[in-house]
Design a protein around this motif. Structure first.
Motif, mmCIF file in Angstrom:
data_model
loop_
_atom_site.group_PDB
_atom_site.id
_atom_site.type_symbol
_atom_site.label_atom_id
_atom_site.label_comp_id
_atom_site.label_asym_id
_atom_site.label_seq_id
_atom_site.Cartn_x
_atom_site.Cartn_y
_atom_site.Cartn_z
ATOM 1 N N PHE A 1 -13.736 35.682 44.027
ATOM 2 C CA PHE A 1 -13.161 34.891 42.942
ATOM 3 C C PHE A 1 -14.170 33.879 42.393
ATOM 4 O O PHE A 1 -14.165 33.581 41.193
ATOM 5 N N LYS A 2 -15.035 33.382 43.242
ATOM 6 C CA LYS A 2 -16.113 32.519 42.756
ATOM 7 C C LYS A 2 -17.003 33.286 41.787
ATOM 8 O O LYS A 2 -17.382 32.774 40.718
ATOM 9 N N ALA A 3 -17.335 34.521 42.152
ATOM 10 C CA ALA A 3 -18.185 35.345 41.289
ATOM 11 C C ALA A 3 -17.474 35.692 39.989
ATOM 12 O O ALA A 3 -18.099 35.727 38.915
ATOM 13 N N PHE A 4 -16.157 35.931 40.063
ATOM 14 C CA PHE A 4 -15.401 36.251 38.853
ATOM 15 C C PHE A 4 -15.397 35.066 37.895
ATOM 16 O O PHE A 4 -15.608 35.213 36.683
ATOM 17 N N ASN A 5 -15.156 33.874 38.415
ATOM 18 C CA ASN A 5 -15.160 32.687 37.567
ATOM 19 C C ASN A 5 -16.534 32.424 36.957
ATOM 20 O O ASN A 5 -16.648 31.905 35.845
ATOM 21 N N LYS A 6 -17.583 32.809 37.683
ATOM 22 C CA LYS A 6 -18.942 32.625 37.179
ATOM 23 C C LYS A 6 -19.280 33.640 36.099
ATOM 24 O O LYS A 6 -19.835 33.293 35.056
ATOM 25 N N ASN A 7 -18.926 34.909 36.331
ATOM 26 C CA ASN A 7 -19.348 35.984 35.425
ATOM 27 C C ASN A 7 -18.359 36.271 34.308
ATOM 28 O O ASN A 7 -18.744 36.667 33.207
ATOM 29 N N GLY A 8 -17.059 36.110 34.586
ATOM 30 C CA GLY A 8 -16.049 36.398 33.585
ATOM 31 C C GLY A 8 -15.955 37.886 33.255
ATOM 32 O O GLY A 8 -16.591 38.730 33.883
ATOM 33 N N ILE A 9 -15.147 38.199 32.254
ATOM 34 C CA ILE A 9 -14.990 39.580 31.808
ATOM 35 C C ILE A 9 -16.230 40.000 31.022
ATOM 36 O O ILE A 9 -16.661 39.291 30.118
ATOM 37 N N PRO A 10 -16.840 41.139 31.342
ATOM 38 C CA PRO A 10 -18.045 41.561 30.602
ATOM 39 C C PRO A 10 -17.759 41.754 29.113
ATOM 40 O O PRO A 10 -16.677 42.189 28.717
ATOM 41 N N THR A 11 -18.740 41.435 28.303
ATOM 42 C CA THR A 11 -18.669 41.658 26.855
ATOM 43 C C THR A 11 -19.827 42.560 26.449
ATOM 44 O O THR A 11 -20.718 42.869 27.247
ATOM 45 N N ILE A 12 -19.837 42.965 25.186
ATOM 46 C CA ILE A 12 -20.910 43.844 24.717
ATOM 47 C C ILE A 12 -22.246 43.102 24.641
ATOM 48 O O ILE A 12 -23.289 43.734 24.421
ATOM 49 N N LYS A 13 -22.248 41.782 24.842
ATOM 50 C CA LYS A 13 -23.510 41.047 24.930
ATOM 51 C C LYS A 13 -24.210 41.299 26.264
ATOM 52 O O LYS A 13 -25.405 41.040 26.396
ATOM 53 N N TRP B 1 -22.979 46.619 29.432
ATOM 54 C CA TRP B 1 -21.707 46.923 28.751
ATOM 55 C C TRP B 1 -21.903 46.979 27.233
ATOM 56 O O TRP B 1 -20.941 46.818 26.483
ATOM 57 N N LYS B 2 -23.111 47.251 26.810
ATOM 58 C CA LYS B 2 -23.464 47.193 25.390
ATOM 59 C C LYS B 2 -22.618 48.113 24.530
ATOM 60 O O LYS B 2 -22.273 47.782 23.385
ATOM 61 N N ILE C 1 -14.461 45.918 26.544
ATOM 62 C CA ILE C 1 -13.199 45.912 27.289
ATOM 63 C C ILE C 1 -12.410 44.620 27.092
ATOM 64 O O ILE C 1 -11.332 44.462 27.666
ATOM 65 N N SER C 2 -12.925 43.700 26.293
ATOM 66 C CA SER C 2 -12.253 42.406 26.138
ATOM 67 C C SER C 2 -10.825 42.552 25.650
ATOM 68 O O SER C 2 -9.925 41.815 26.076
#
Length: 438
Positions: free
Chosen positions: A33-45, A49-50, A54-55
Motif C-alpha cells: 500500500f505504501k508503493a501504491f500511494n507512491k506510484n498511483g494508477i499508471p497513465t500513458i505518461k 503504459w504508453k 487504464i485511468s
C-alpha cells in the motif's frame, strides 16, 4: 479523481488490515500500500503504459472480495466455465479473486500436490518457502497496479508440488467475476512452488457473470526447482465489459524447463505481464502467445526474460491477428546479465492486420551486458500473403475460405505448443470458430 481513489482504497485497506494484521501477509500488504500511494494508477505518461490507458477504469467504485457477505455462485454456474478435460483435473475456483474451496475439486493426492490458503502456508510448515519466495514479482513490476494487488491480498492460495512427483492431474484455475449486481475489482493472488524433479501442468481461464463491469488485477508467482518441468497455459475469452491486468512471474531457481502459452480472444482492455527470471545455469524457457482480436478489444502483451546465469536458452514467439477496431501492443524485453555468458535468446513478434482501423504497436528489445551470446529479435506487421491467397483462389476456393485457411495456418503453430490434448483441441476450435466463414 486521484484524491477520490486514494480515499476510497485507503478505507478499504484499513478495513482489511483491521481484519488480518500483524502477520507476514499483513506486513507485505502494508508495504504494497505504501508503493501504491507512491506510484498511483499508471497513465500513458508512464513509458511502460504508453499505449494502454487504464485511468478510465478507475472512475467507478468496485466491490472488492472482502466486501462480500456471502458467495452467490452455484456449482451450476461453474459448469458453464469448465475447461475440457476437467474430469481428470484439479479444479480451483476463485470467486471475485478469492479461493472458494467449497466449489473446487482436488483429485491429486497430498503426496503429490497440496493447496493451502496463503495465510495458512505463511504461518505453517511452508513458512520458510513463502517468506523466501513470495512477492518477488514486485522487484520487477513496480507500477501501481502490482502494488494495488499486493495491498489487498485476501483469499490467496499456496500450491506445492512435492519432490520427484509428476502431478497426475493438471491444475485448472477458474477465475469467476460475479458482476450481476455490482462492478467488481477482482484481485487473485497465488504462489506456486515446485520442488526438484517435479512436474506441473497449469491452465487459467476467466469468466464474468452479469452485465456490470469486472476488472481483474491478478498476480501469480511460480517457482521452479532443479529439474522441474512447468507447462503454463492461459486462455482469455471473456465478455466485452471485462478488463484484465495479470502478472505471471516465473522464477527458475534451478536448472529447469518452462513452457508458456497465452491465447487472448475476447475482453475489454487486457494487459498480460509475463516475466521469466532464469536464476540458474542451463535453464530452458519457451514463451508463446496468440492474440486474435476484433471489436474494440485491446490486448497489451508485456514480456520479460531475465538471463542471470550462463548457458541458458529462451525462445519467445508471439503472433497477432487484429480485425475491426481492435488494437494490440507487444513489448518484449530480453536482459542478458554480465554473468550470463553463452546465452541463447530469441524473440519474434508477427502480426496481421485485417482492417484499416486495427492497429498494433510492437517493440522487441534486447539489453545485453555479456559478450559471448547468441541473441536475436524482430517483428513484422502486414496483411495476408497475396500470392498464397491467389494460389488458393486459383484452385476454386472462395476468397473468404482462402483467408480463413491462411489465418488458421498462421495461428496453428502457437496452438500446437499446448501439450494437454483437450485444451489444445479446445483452443483450436475457438480459433477455427472465430475465423470460420458463415
Amino acid at each position: 479523481m486521484e484524491a477520490i481513489q486514494t480515499n476510497y482504497f485507503n478505507d478499504k485497506f484499513n478495513r482489511l488490515q483491521s481484519m488480518q494484521n500483524g502477520n507476514f501477509i499483513g506486513h507485505i500488504r502494508k508495504e504494497g500500500f505504501k508503493a501504491f500511494n507512491k506510484n498511483g494508477i499508471p497513465t500513458i505518461k508512464n513509458e511502460e503504459w504508453k499505449y494502454t490507458g487504464i485511468s478510465n477504469l478507475f472512475k467507478k467504485e468496485y466491490l472488492l472480495a472482502e466486501d462480500e457477505a456471502k458467495n452467490n455462485i452455484t456449482p451450476e454456474d461453474i459448469d458453464a466455465c469448465r475447461l475440457p478435460g476437467f474430469e481428470e483435473a484439479n479444479e480451483l475456483v476463485f470467486i471475485n479473486g478469492k479461493y472458494a474451496p467449497e466449489l473446487s475439486v482436488i483429485r491429486s493426492s497430498q503426496s503429490e500436490f497440496e493447496i493451502l490458503p496463503l495465510e495458512e502456508a505463511a504461518g505453517g510448515k511452508y513458512k520458510d518457502i513463502v517468506q523466501n519466495h513470495f512477492n518477488k514479482s514486485s522487484d520487477v513490476v513496480k507500477d501501481g497496479l502490482q502494488a494495488l494487488n499486493t495491498s489487498f491480498i485476501y483469499g490467496g492460495v499456496f500450491m506445492y508440488v512435492h519432490k520427484n512427483k509428476e502431478a497426475e492431474h493438471p491444475v485448472y484455475l477458474y477465475h469467476i467475476a460475479d458482476a450481476r449486481e455490482n462492478h467488481v475489482l477482482v484481485q487473485p493472488r497465488s504462489l506456486i512452488y515446485t520442488e526438484a524433479n517435479a512436474s506441473l501442468h497449469l491452465a487459467e481461464t476467466f469468466a464474468t457473470m452479469g452485465s456490470m463491469d469486472s476488472f481483474t488485477n491478478g498476480v501469480m508467482e511460480i517457482v521452479a526447482g532443479t529439474d522441474a518441468r512447468i507447462e503454463y497455459y492461459k486462455i482469455q475469452n471473456d465478455v466485452a465489459q471485462a478488463s484484465q491486468v495479470s502478472t505471471t512471474h516465473i522464477r527458475q531457481i534451478g536448472k529447469s524447463f518452462v513452457n508458456t502459452v497465452v491465447i487472448s480472444l475476447n475482453g475489454g482492455m487486457i494487459r498480460n505481464n509475463m516475466n521469466l527470471v532464469l536464476e540458474a545455469a542451463y535453464n530452458e524457457a519457451h514463451m508463446y502467445g496468440l492474440y486474435l482480436l476484433k471489436g474494440h478489444t485491446h490486448v497489451d502483451n508485456h514480456t520479460m526474460v531475465d538471463n542471470r546465469e550462463p548457458n541458458c536458452f529462451s525462445n519467445e514467439y508471439y503472433k497477432g491477428i487484429l480485425d475491426e477496431y481492435s488494437s494490440g501492443v507487444f513489448n518484449g524485453k530480453i536482459f542478458v546479465r554480465p554473468d550470463a555468458q553463452k546465452t541463447n535468446a530469441y524473440q519474434s513478434n508477427k502480426n496481421i492486420l485485417l482492417s484499416d482501423e486495427a492497429s498494433i504497436n510492437t517493440k522487441p528489445q534486447l539489453e545485453i551486458f555479456a559478450d559471448d551470446v547468441k541473441c536475436s529479435h524482430g517483428c513484422t506487421v502486414g496483411q495476408l500473403d497475396e500470392e498464397a491467397l491467389f494460389y488458393l483462389r486459383s484452385r476454386g476456393i472462395s476468397e473468404e475460405h482462402a483467408k480463413s485457411m491462411l489465418l488458421n495456418a498462421f495461428a496453428s503453430d502457437v496452438v500446437q505448443q499446448i501439450k494437454l490434448d483437450p485444451l489444445r483441441d479446445y483452443a483450436g476450435q475457438l480459433i477455427t470458430n472465430r475465423l470460420s466463414i458463415n
